[in-house]
Structures are given as C-alpha cells and as structure tokens.
Design an enzyme around this catalytic site. Structure first.
Site, short mmCIF file in Angstrom:
data_model
loop_
_atom_site.label_atom_id
_atom_site.label_comp_id
_atom_site.label_asym_id
_atom_site.label_seq_id
_atom_site.Cartn_x
_atom_site.Cartn_y
_atom_site.Cartn_z
N SER A 45 34.39 5.62 30.38
CA SER A 45 35.31 5.08 29.81
C SER A 45 35.96 6.91 29.91
O SER A 45 37.06 7.61 29.56
CB SER A 45 35.39 4.60 28.81
OG SER A 45 35.19 5.74 27.27
N ASP A 83 26.15 4.91 29.50
CA ASP A 83 26.59 4.27 30.14
C ASP A 83 25.84 4.59 31.26
O ASP A 83 25.95 5.58 32.26
CB ASP A 83 28.09 3.78 30.35
CG ASP A 83 28.52 2.83 29.75
OD1 ASP A 83 28.15 2.48 29.35
OD2 ASP A 83 30.20 3.25 29.42
N GLU A 181 32.49 -7.95 25.50
CA GLU A 181 33.48 -7.16 25.65
C GLU A 181 35.09 -8.02 25.95
O GLU A 181 34.97 -9.02 27.00
CB GLU A 181 33.72 -6.21 26.60
CG GLU A 181 34.78 -5.32 26.27
CD GLU A 181 34.73 -3.86 27.43
OE1 GLU A 181 36.26 -3.07 27.64
OE2 GLU A 181 34.21 -3.53 27.62
#
Length: 263
Positions: A45, A83, A181
């Site tokens: 992100s 990630d 999510e």
C-alpha cells in the site's frame, strides 16, 4: 520480548484479539509498537500512500526490501510481516523463495502473498523451507484489474464457497495467518471458525482474530472517499499516539469494527 507467530496463536487461543497496522519507516515502527500494536505490516500500500499511485502494481521488490529494513531498524517488539509485491512470486515457487528470502534478510519475520488456491503450491514450497507465510484472500489489490475494481468479494453463493475452500487449502498448505479483505462479515466469521490459524480482517467484520488498517487511513489522511471499513481515529484524539492507542483498545475490546464498518 519480540512477538512471534507463536505469541499470536496463543493470543487467539486465549480469546485475545491482536492488532495490525501498516508501517513503512523506523519512526512509525517505534510509535506503533509503543502504542501497543502487535504486528507491523510493511504493505505494498506504500504505492498508494507514499508514491501516490492509483494501484499497488508499480511497487518493486527493492521498494519492499528498503521499507522492511527501515521498519526493522525502528522495531524492538512487534512482529513484522512484509507484502511480496506484484510479479515477485507468481512465476514459480522457486522465484517466490528467492525473493522472500531477501525480504526476510531485510528484517521481516513473515511474508504475505495474495491469492487463493493458485498460490497453495508456492506457500507449501516456502513454508517447508523455513519462510513463514501470511495468505491473503478476498479483495486482492494486486488483481484489481482482473476483479474489475475495489468491490465486495464472496457475495454470491459460488464465490463464498470458493473463498472458504481457498482458506482451508491455504491453511493446509502451511500458511500461518490469513488476511481477508472486503468480504461479508458472516462469511468471514464462517471462515474464521473453520480454521485453526488466526484470521486478520480488513472490511471483514468483527469476528476475525485481528484487524488491520492502512496507517494513513486510520489517521484520517485519506484522499478522496473514505472506504466503508475505515474509521478515522484521529477525529477524537489529541495526538497520533493517542489515536493509535485508541485503535488498539477498540480492536481488543471488540468496539472496532462496528456494524457500520462491515458488509
């Protein structure tokens, strides 16, 4: 003492929720863990909140290694998950191992991989060779173009069944944690109850073992429309530290997410 995946598993077994926030630098690593955050997620992100991109697809392996190293330098207690960026693990399990080993060498304790059953062999390959994995299903931002946008997943009988099957398979393949999510709260609860590993929700209701948000989102630093599952914890706080501490309390007491944050 450093939090480990064993610590997190024991917390869940003791019916204690744990907290996760994204983190990209040493300063916030220290601030977050001092405020009680259990897990620091070095998220891709960063492509959105640091680079200003519309998606996470441009984030590179070197970006993730750099920010992991920054977070590790500021952390003494929290468990660090990083990630794996788009294109760094999809080709083959061998490619995934080569790149994941570099992320762990930079200071991460676990890597996160997006995708369902297609990633099962890769997760098994990694975990059998000493690399812990957090799986990620539901809305997977690296597949945003294939999904057709940032929208609810698992909202049909067929897709809900697929997500449940994916979750079970990923656990069987060796995943130690599972992020869900933007999925219906009832489905997330069903999946959580079906697994022995902890689940981490973001837009997945209050019944997950943990909650995660993007740091910038929970501090109210959102450009454009606020996602339904986000709460601005700065709105009622006098400092960043207080906002983060309030997030920790809200998650651990079950006050966040509320009904207004789920699907």
């Amino acid at each position: 003492m450093r939090i480990t995946q064993t610590t997190l598993q024991k917390m869940v077994e003791n019916n204690e929720k744990f907290t996760v926030l994204t983190c990209y630098d040493a300063t916030f690593a220290t601030i977050l863990e001092n405020a009680g955050i259990d897990v620091l997620l070095v998220g891709d992100s960063l492509g959105n909140v640091l680079h200003g991109e519309n998606t996470t697809l441009s984030v590179t392996l070197n970006d993730m290694i750099y920010h992991t190293r920054c977070v590790a330098h500021g952390s003494r207690k929290a468990f660090i998950i990083t990630d794996m960026p788009f294109g760094s693990y999809q080709v083959s399990p061998e490619q995934a191992f080569e790149n994941a080993s570099k992320i762990l060498a930079a200071g991460a304790h676990m890597v996160k991989i997006e995708g369902g059953q297609i990633m099962a062999d890769t997760i098994q390959f990694l975990t059998q060779r000493g690399i812990p994995v957090c799986a990620h299903i539901g809305l997977t931002p690296q597949s945003i173009h294939q999904l057709g946008g940032y929208k609810l997943q698992g909202n049909s009988e067929k897709s809900a069944k697929q997500l449940l099957n994916d979750a079970k398979l990923l656990e069987k393949s060796g995943a130690s944690l599972l992020v869900m999510e933007v999925v219906p709260a009832k489905l997330a609860k069903k999946i959580t109850q079906a697994l022995s590993i902890p689940t981490i929700g973001i837009g997945a209701g209050a019944n997950c073992a943990a909650q995660v948000l993007v740091l910038h989102d929970m501090l109210g630093l959102i450009q454009g429309k606020k996602p339904r599952f986000v709460k601005d914890f700065m709105a009622d706080a006098k400092s960043i530290q207080e906002a983060i501490a309030n997030y920790v309390t809200a998650v651990k007491t079950g006050q966040f997410p509320g009904k207004e944050h789920e699907f």
